[in-house]
Design a protein around this motif. Structure first.
Motif, mmCIF file in Angstrom:
data_model
loop_
_atom_site.group_PDB
_atom_site.id
_atom_site.type_symbol
_atom_site.label_atom_id
_atom_site.label_comp_id
_atom_site.label_asym_id
_atom_site.label_seq_id
_atom_site.Cartn_x
_atom_site.Cartn_y
_atom_site.Cartn_z
ATOM 1 N N PRO A 197 34.806 38.642 40.708
ATOM 2 C CA PRO A 197 35.256 37.992 42.012
ATOM 3 C C PRO A 197 36.907 37.388 41.537
ATOM 4 C CG PRO A 197 33.825 36.877 40.933
ATOM 5 C CD PRO A 197 33.877 37.940 40.312
ATOM 6 N N ALA A 198 37.320 37.135 40.626
ATOM 7 C CA ALA A 198 38.562 36.487 40.307
ATOM 8 C C ALA A 198 38.698 36.551 38.749
ATOM 9 C CB ALA A 198 38.662 34.965 40.693
ATOM 10 N N GLY A 199 40.019 36.376 38.472
ATOM 11 C CA GLY A 199 40.430 36.359 36.871
ATOM 12 C C GLY A 199 42.024 36.237 36.694
ATOM 13 N N PHE A 200 42.319 36.630 35.555
ATOM 14 C CA PHE A 200 43.750 36.210 35.116
ATOM 15 C C PHE A 200 44.263 37.352 34.175
ATOM 16 C CE2 PHE A 200 41.307 32.228 35.976
ATOM 17 C CZ PHE A 200 42.254 31.388 36.854
ATOM 18 N N GLU A 201 45.477 37.753 34.434
ATOM 19 C CA GLU A 201 45.995 38.521 33.601
ATOM 20 C C GLU A 201 46.725 37.771 32.675
ATOM 21 O OE1 GLU A 201 48.509 41.574 35.595
ATOM 22 O OE2 GLU A 201 46.929 42.106 37.110
ATOM 23 N N GLU B 187 33.094 49.161 36.942
ATOM 24 C CA GLU B 187 34.154 50.125 37.461
ATOM 25 C C GLU B 187 35.560 49.120 36.769
ATOM 26 O OE1 GLU B 187 34.111 50.460 41.613
ATOM 27 O OE2 GLU B 187 32.037 50.897 41.531
ATOM 28 N N LEU B 188 36.592 49.892 36.724
ATOM 29 C CA LEU B 188 37.728 49.466 36.423
ATOM 30 C C LEU B 188 38.975 49.517 37.455
ATOM 31 C CD1 LEU B 188 38.036 50.535 32.811
ATOM 32 C CD2 LEU B 188 37.348 48.445 33.282
ATOM 33 N N ALA B 189 39.883 48.555 37.490
ATOM 34 C CA ALA B 189 40.928 48.754 38.242
ATOM 35 C C ALA B 189 42.284 48.165 37.551
ATOM 36 C CB ALA B 189 40.716 47.822 39.520
ATOM 37 N N PRO B 190 43.384 48.951 38.086
ATOM 38 C CA PRO B 190 44.638 48.535 37.376
ATOM 39 C C PRO B 190 45.250 47.201 37.594
ATOM 40 C CG PRO B 190 45.127 49.925 39.066
ATOM 41 C CD PRO B 190 43.611 50.215 38.967
ATOM 42 N N SER B 191 45.990 46.656 36.296
ATOM 43 C CA SER B 191 46.235 45.311 36.689
ATOM 44 C C SER B 191 47.701 45.532 37.037
ATOM 45 C CB SER B 191 46.215 44.570 35.352
ATOM 46 O OG SER B 191 44.715 44.366 34.830
ATOM 47 N N VAL B 192 48.289 44.413 37.395
ATOM 48 C CA VAL B 192 49.732 44.211 37.965
ATOM 49 C C VAL B 192 50.893 44.189 36.996
ATOM 50 C CG1 VAL B 192 51.139 43.060 39.587
ATOM 51 C CG2 VAL B 192 48.773 43.254 40.111
ATOM 52 N N HIS B 193 50.606 43.190 36.156
ATOM 53 C CA HIS B 193 51.500 43.121 35.091
ATOM 54 C C HIS B 193 51.250 43.348 33.435
ATOM 55 C CE1 HIS B 193 54.278 40.630 37.815
ATOM 56 N NE2 HIS B 193 53.135 39.937 38.252
ATOM 57 N N PHE C 183 44.181 36.693 40.156
ATOM 58 C CA PHE C 183 43.542 37.801 41.187
ATOM 59 C C PHE C 183 42.171 37.255 41.751
ATOM 60 C CE2 PHE C 183 42.505 39.461 37.238
ATOM 61 C CZ PHE C 183 41.095 39.644 37.194
ATOM 62 N N VAL C 184 41.999 37.121 43.148
ATOM 63 C CA VAL C 184 41.003 36.674 43.801
ATOM 64 C C VAL C 184 40.442 37.653 44.934
ATOM 65 C CG1 VAL C 184 39.569 34.807 44.989
ATOM 66 C CG2 VAL C 184 41.442 34.272 43.580
#
Length: 214
Positions: A130-134, A114-120, A157-158
């Protein structure tokens, strides 16, 4: 036994490096293809390389001798990507996205992600991760047939369940149950067994040396 890298073929150097540099964290990277679809692929030649600014570096090779893998081409074209950390529960899905699917077939759909929008960044996240980095592309360093992609972290994000104290930035790292890459074609390791070893101050070391002095 000594191994002179100048006398070894690239694949032989790879075998030694991946057998000895372990465990290696896994960067599960999403990028945008030319048609706007989402590409997902894992890379284990990867690590955090700085905090001012925050930098992640991954090595992305070629399909053949000269044609860059889709992840590298997408990052160069778009300038953005998302790096996800891989939990043990997501290991099968991550492994499936390493498959050389034919052009036009989505790794994301095949792995049931499943995909979710990023912030930046315009690149979506893998929602289950569970966690990651844009990241935005900082630079690409090409040395021989190695391609080092340096990304500047814009957002971390976590999932809330893994945050012990948001104000103090305390993360429940062990609860993430992240995996790492080991040797061979299918070797992985868990990060459940952790031991503590406090750093020794100079004063403590000097005191120990004094104790040894007759």
């Amino acid at each position: 036994m000594e191994f002179d890298f100048a006398q070894l073929k690239p694949q032989e150097r790879y075998k030694l490096l991946t057998a000895l540099v372990v465990p290696r964290p896994i960067a599960w990277v999403t990028t945008l293809n030319r048609d706007g679809s989402v590409n997902a692929a894992p890379f284990s030649f990867f690590n955090a390389m700085g905090s001012d600014p925050g930098l992640l570096v991954l090595s992305v090779g070629n399909h053949e001798r000269t044609r860059p893998k889709d992840t590298a081409a997408n990052i160069k074209r778009r300038g953005f990507f998302v790096v996800h950390m891989v939990s043990e529960a997501l290991a099968p899905a991550m492994n499936l996205t390493a498959t050389e699917f034919p052009e036009g077939m989505s790794e994301v759909e095949a792995a049931g992600l499943e995909l979710a929008p990023s912030v930046h960044v315009p690149v979506p996240r893998i929602a289950q991760a569970p966690a990651g980095f844009e990241c935005k592309l900082h630079s690409v360093l090409e040395i021989g047939h190695n391609r080092l992609i340096i990304g500047e972290v814009l957002q971390a994000f976590v999932h809330d369940e893994f945050v012990a104290d948001a104000h103090k930035l305390h993360i429940k790292t062990e609860a993430l149950q992240l995996i790492g890459r080991m040797h061979g074609r299918g070797g992985y390791t868990r990060t459940r067994e952790i031991f503590e070893m406090p750093r020794i101050s100079l004063e403590e070391w000097q005191a120990r040396q004094m104790e040894k002095t007759p």
